[in-house]
Motif scaffolding. Structure first.
Motif, PDB file in Angstrom:
ATOM      1  N   GLY A   1      38.402 -47.557 125.401  1.00 22.25           N
ATOM      2  CA  GLY A   1      38.171 -48.112 126.734  1.00 22.25           C
ATOM      3  C   GLY A   1      37.342 -47.174 127.586  1.00 22.25           C
ATOM      4  N   SER A   2      37.612 -45.884 127.462  1.00 24.19           N
ATOM      5  CA  SER A   2      36.879 -44.884 128.222  1.00 24.19           C
ATOM      6  C   SER A   2      35.405 -44.872 127.809  1.00 24.19           C
ATOM      7  CB  SER A   2      37.504 -43.503 127.984  1.00 24.19           C
ATOM      8  OG  SER A   2      36.989 -42.550 128.862  1.00 24.19           O
ATOM      9  N   ARG A   3      35.162 -44.868 126.502  1.00 20.89           N
ATOM     10  CA  ARG A   3      33.780 -44.848 125.993  1.00 20.89           C
ATOM     11  C   ARG A   3      33.002 -46.081 126.458  1.00 20.89           C
ATOM     12  NH1 ARG A   3      33.451 -44.217 119.748  1.00 20.89           N
ATOM     13  NH2 ARG A   3      34.595 -46.183 119.899  1.00 20.89           N
ATOM     14  N   GLN A   4      33.632 -47.248 126.395  1.00 18.57           N
ATOM     15  CA  GLN A   4      32.969 -48.491 126.808  1.00 18.57           C
ATOM     16  C   GLN A   4      32.521 -48.411 128.268  1.00 18.57           C
ATOM     17  OE1 GLN A   4      35.326 -51.996 126.065  1.00 18.57           O
ATOM     18  NE2 GLN A   4      33.923 -53.351 127.150  1.00 18.57           N
ATOM     19  N   SER A   5      33.398 -47.905 129.127  1.00 14.77           N
ATOM     20  CA  SER A   5      33.067 -47.799 130.555  1.00 14.77           C
ATOM     21  C   SER A   5      31.962 -46.780 130.798  1.00 14.77           C
ATOM     22  CB  SER A   5      34.310 -47.436 131.363  1.00 14.77           C
ATOM     23  OG  SER A   5      35.269 -48.464 131.300  1.00 14.77           O
ATOM     24  N   TYR A   6      32.013 -45.639 130.100  1.00 12.28           N
ATOM     25  CA  TYR A   6      30.977 -44.626 130.256  1.00 12.28           C
ATOM     26  C   TYR A   6      29.616 -45.152 129.788  1.00 12.28           C
ATOM     27  CZ  TYR A   6      34.128 -40.716 131.388  1.00 12.28           C
ATOM     28  OH  TYR A   6      35.016 -39.874 132.014  1.00 12.28           O
ATOM     29  N   GLU A   7      29.607 -45.879 128.658  1.00 12.21           N
ATOM     30  CA  GLU A   7      28.344 -46.404 128.141  1.00 12.21           C
ATOM     31  C   GLU A   7      27.726 -47.419 129.104  1.00 12.21           C
ATOM     32  OE1 GLU A   7      29.461 -47.784 124.283  1.00 12.21           O
ATOM     33  OE2 GLU A   7      29.055 -45.849 123.318  1.00 12.21           O
ATOM     34  N   GLU A   8      28.556 -48.299 129.674  1.00 15.46           N
ATOM     35  CA  GLU A   8      28.045 -49.263 130.639  1.00 15.46           C
ATOM     36  C   GLU A   8      27.530 -48.548 131.885  1.00 15.46           C
ATOM     37  OE1 GLU A   8      29.286 -53.290 133.138  1.00 15.46           O
ATOM     38  OE2 GLU A   8      30.788 -52.329 131.840  1.00 15.46           O
ATOM     39  N   ALA A   9      28.275 -47.538 132.337  1.00 15.96           N
ATOM     40  CA  ALA A   9      27.850 -46.767 133.509  1.00 15.96           C
ATOM     41  C   ALA A   9      26.510 -46.092 133.246  1.00 15.96           C
ATOM     42  CB  ALA A   9      28.909 -45.727 133.859  1.00 15.96           C
ATOM     43  N   LEU A  10      26.345 -45.540 132.048  1.00 15.15           N
ATOM     44  CA  LEU A  10      25.098 -44.862 131.697  1.00 15.15           C
ATOM     45  C   LEU A  10      23.911 -45.815 131.819  1.00 15.15           C
ATOM     46  CD1 LEU A  10      23.614 -42.371 130.631  1.00 15.15           C
ATOM     47  CD2 LEU A  10      24.169 -43.132 128.299  1.00 15.15           C
TER      48      LEU A  10
ATOM     49  N   ALA B   1      27.978 -39.622 133.219  1.00 16.48           N
ATOM     50  CA  ALA B   1      28.345 -40.549 132.154  1.00 16.48           C
ATOM     51  C   ALA B   1      28.186 -39.893 130.781  1.00 16.48           C
ATOM     52  CB  ALA B   1      27.498 -41.813 132.241  1.00 16.48           C
ATOM     53  N   LEU B   2      27.104 -39.148 130.594  1.00 18.03           N
ATOM     54  CA  LEU B   2      26.884 -38.466 129.315  1.00 18.03           C
ATOM     55  C   LEU B   2      27.942 -37.398 129.072  1.00 18.03           C
ATOM     56  CD1 LEU B   2      23.010 -38.188 129.503  1.00 18.03           C
ATOM     57  CD2 LEU B   2      24.286 -39.308 127.655  1.00 18.03           C
TER      58      LEU B   2
ATOM     59  N   LEU C   1      32.651 -47.558 137.443  1.00 16.05           N
ATOM     60  CA  LEU C   1      32.924 -47.493 135.998  1.00 16.05           C
ATOM     61  C   LEU C   1      33.337 -46.081 135.575  1.00 16.05           C
ATOM     62  CD1 LEU C   1      30.018 -49.770 134.786  1.00 16.05           C
ATOM     63  CD2 LEU C   1      32.440 -50.140 134.239  1.00 16.05           C
ATOM     64  N   LEU C   2      32.756 -45.070 136.201  1.00 16.34           N
ATOM     65  CA  LEU C   2      33.167 -43.691 135.905  1.00 16.34           C
ATOM     66  C   LEU C   2      34.642 -43.482 136.237  1.00 16.34           C
ATOM     67  CD1 LEU C   2      30.206 -41.455 137.183  1.00 16.34           C
ATOM     68  CD2 LEU C   2      30.713 -42.143 134.841  1.00 16.34           C
ATOM     69  N   GLN C   3      35.059 -43.999 137.376  1.00 16.53           N
ATOM     70  CA  GLN C   3      36.473 -43.880 137.769  1.00 16.53           C
ATOM     71  C   GLN C   3      37.374 -44.632 136.785  1.00 16.53           C
ATOM     72  OE1 GLN C   3      37.096 -44.747 142.013  1.00 16.53           O
ATOM     73  NE2 GLN C   3      34.965 -44.190 142.375  1.00 16.53           N
ATOM     74  N   LEU C   4      36.907 -45.805 136.349  1.00 14.94           N
ATOM     75  CA  LEU C   4      37.678 -46.585 135.375  1.00 14.94           C
ATOM     76  C   LEU C   4      37.786 -45.831 134.048  1.00 14.94           C
ATOM     77  CD1 LEU C   4      39.036 -49.415 135.101  1.00 14.94           C
ATOM     78  CD2 LEU C   4      36.905 -50.202 134.054  1.00 14.94           C
ATOM     79  N   ALA C   5      36.684 -45.237 133.628  1.00 12.61           N
ATOM     80  CA  ALA C   5      36.663 -44.479 132.374  1.00 12.61           C
ATOM     81  C   ALA C   5      37.634 -43.306 132.417  1.00 12.61           C
ATOM     82  CB  ALA C   5      35.252 -43.978 132.091  1.00 12.61           C
ATOM     83  N   GLU C   6      37.674 -42.621 133.560  1.00 12.06           N
ATOM     84  CA  GLU C   6      38.573 -41.472 133.703  1.00 12.06           C
ATOM     85  C   GLU C   6      40.039 -41.905 133.600  1.00 12.06           C
ATOM     86  OE1 GLU C   6      37.424 -39.694 137.372  1.00 12.06           O
ATOM     87  OE2 GLU C   6      35.496 -38.992 136.592  1.00 12.06           O
TER      88      GLU C   6
ATOM     89  N   GLY D   1      30.518 -37.288 125.979  1.00 12.04           N
ATOM     90  CA  GLY D   1      30.694 -36.093 125.157  1.00 12.04           C
ATOM     91  C   GLY D   1      32.157 -35.717 125.005  1.00 12.04           C
ATOM     92  N   VAL D   2      32.898 -35.784 126.096  1.00 12.60           N
ATOM     93  CA  VAL D   2      34.328 -35.466 126.065  1.00 12.60           C
ATOM     94  C   VAL D   2      35.080 -36.464 125.181  1.00 12.60           C
ATOM     95  CG1 VAL D   2      36.434 -35.325 127.461  1.00 12.60           C
ATOM     96  CG2 VAL D   2      34.317 -34.287 128.293  1.00 12.60           C
ATOM     97  N   VAL D   3      34.719 -37.750 125.297  1.00 17.27           N
ATOM     98  CA  VAL D   3      35.356 -38.780 124.471  1.00 17.27           C
ATOM     99  C   VAL D   3      35.132 -38.480 122.995  1.00 17.27           C
ATOM    100  CG1 VAL D   3      35.246 -41.203 123.760  1.00 17.27           C
ATOM    101  CG2 VAL D   3      35.338 -40.628 126.184  1.00 17.27           C
ATOM    102  N   ARG D   4      33.899 -38.160 122.632  1.00 16.51           N
ATOM    103  CA  ARG D   4      33.600 -37.865 121.225  1.00 16.51           C
ATOM    104  C   ARG D   4      34.354 -36.629 120.743  1.00 16.51           C
ATOM    105  NH1 ARG D   4      27.575 -39.654 119.332  1.00 16.51           N
ATOM    106  NH2 ARG D   4      27.541 -41.687 120.358  1.00 16.51           N
TER     107      ARG D   4
END
Length: 289
Positions: free
Chosen positions: A53-62, A77-78, A38-43, A82-85
């Motif tokens: 889409g990035s935030r959703q993947s990071y949140e699920e990974a977290l 993931a955090l 999921l981290l790779q998908l978010a990136e 942070g970068v997304v925000r």
């Protein structure tokens, strides 16, 4: 920097490939393994500026990393959240996530990750106008990056700190930081940060009244930006160089730089700056320079 059509298509292809791999991994992998996928998908979403889409993947990974008790994964993931925000201009939310990430990186003794978080917190604080707090975070990150022997990150932070000192009118301290960064950048092979360092150093020298010392740095910045086809920064460097020559009463050199910067301003549609240069050139002509 916007992506070309071919770059975007390549990332879209990689994104679909990662989605397919992740679909299979959900059946066979552990929570931590799925989290890494999921981290790779978010990136990849982030590369396409698909922040939702990035935030959703990071949140699920977290959530998965928490289930697995994987602190390093949680930190990653955090950091991503942070970068997304920050990209969404939610800098207070970014600082909250990045601070959580930094604490976890500290727990797992990942100084590089912790340093990166502290540098990003500095960026968000600066975006909020808290320059003192930003400089403090940059200094914290600088100490950690020095420990990990990361000259690229160290030089970038030195430029940021120097820039803050410039904004505060402390040109002497700014010059010290830029000189330190220059020593590192001259050993590397990245022309863009080197060009910026020469430009900022030349400006600091000029603001301190050292126009002779400013000229070689500004000349180097002009040369590098010309090679990089970075016309906006080339124009800035040429204007500064023209002023340095003017203050030294080197009229031919000043005129040459004013003549060179004029078409750059015109090309960029900067009509006020172009008009100012024409007035200076007219003044030179009237004086027979």
């Amino acid at each position: 920097m916007s992506l070309t059509d071919s770059e975007q298509a390549h990332i879209q292809k990689a994104l679909q490939k990662q989605r397919d791999a992740l679909a299979a991994l959900r059946f066979t992998g552990s929570p931590a393994e799925v989290g890494q996928g999921l981290l790779q998908l978010a990136e990849l979403h982030g590369m396409l500026e698909d922040h939702a889409g990035s935030r959703q993947s990071y949140e699920e990974a977290l959530g998965l990393f928490k289930t697995a008790g994987n602190k390093a994964g949680q930190a990653q993931a955090l950091y991503g959240l942070g970068v997304v925000r920050a990209n969404l201009e939610d800098h207070r939310g970014a600082i909250e996530r990045l601070a959580q990430s930094a604490a976890l990186y500290n727990e797992v003794k990942d100084r590089e990750g912790e340093a990166l978080c502290r540098a990003c917190i500095g960026e968000s604080l600066r975006a909020l106008g808290h320059t003192d707090g930003a400089e403090e975070k940059y200094q914290e990150a600088l100490i950690l990056f020095r420990q990990t022997r990361n000259p690229q990150r160290v030089s970038a932070l030195l430029l940021d700190i120097g820039d803050i000192r410039m904004e505060a009118g402390d040109y002497k301290k700014a010059r010290e930081r830029f000189l330190e960064a220059l020593t590192l950048l001259e050993k590397g092979d990245e022309p863009e940060p080197l060009a910026l360092c020469h430009l900022l150093l030349g400006e600091a020298e000029g603001l301190l009244g050292g126009h002779e010392a400013a000229r070689p740095h500004l000349l180097q910045a002009v040369s590098l930006y010309e090679q990089l086809h970075e016309h906006a920064f080339e124009a800035r460097a040429r204007w500064d160089l023209a002023l340095a020559c003017y203050h030294q009463q080197d009229w031919p050199a000043a005129r040459a730089q004013f003549e060179a910067v004029l078409p750059l301003y015109e090309e960029q549609g900067r009509t006020e700056e172009a008009a100012k240069v024409r007035n200076v050139l007219a003044h030179f002509t009237a004086r027979g320079v």
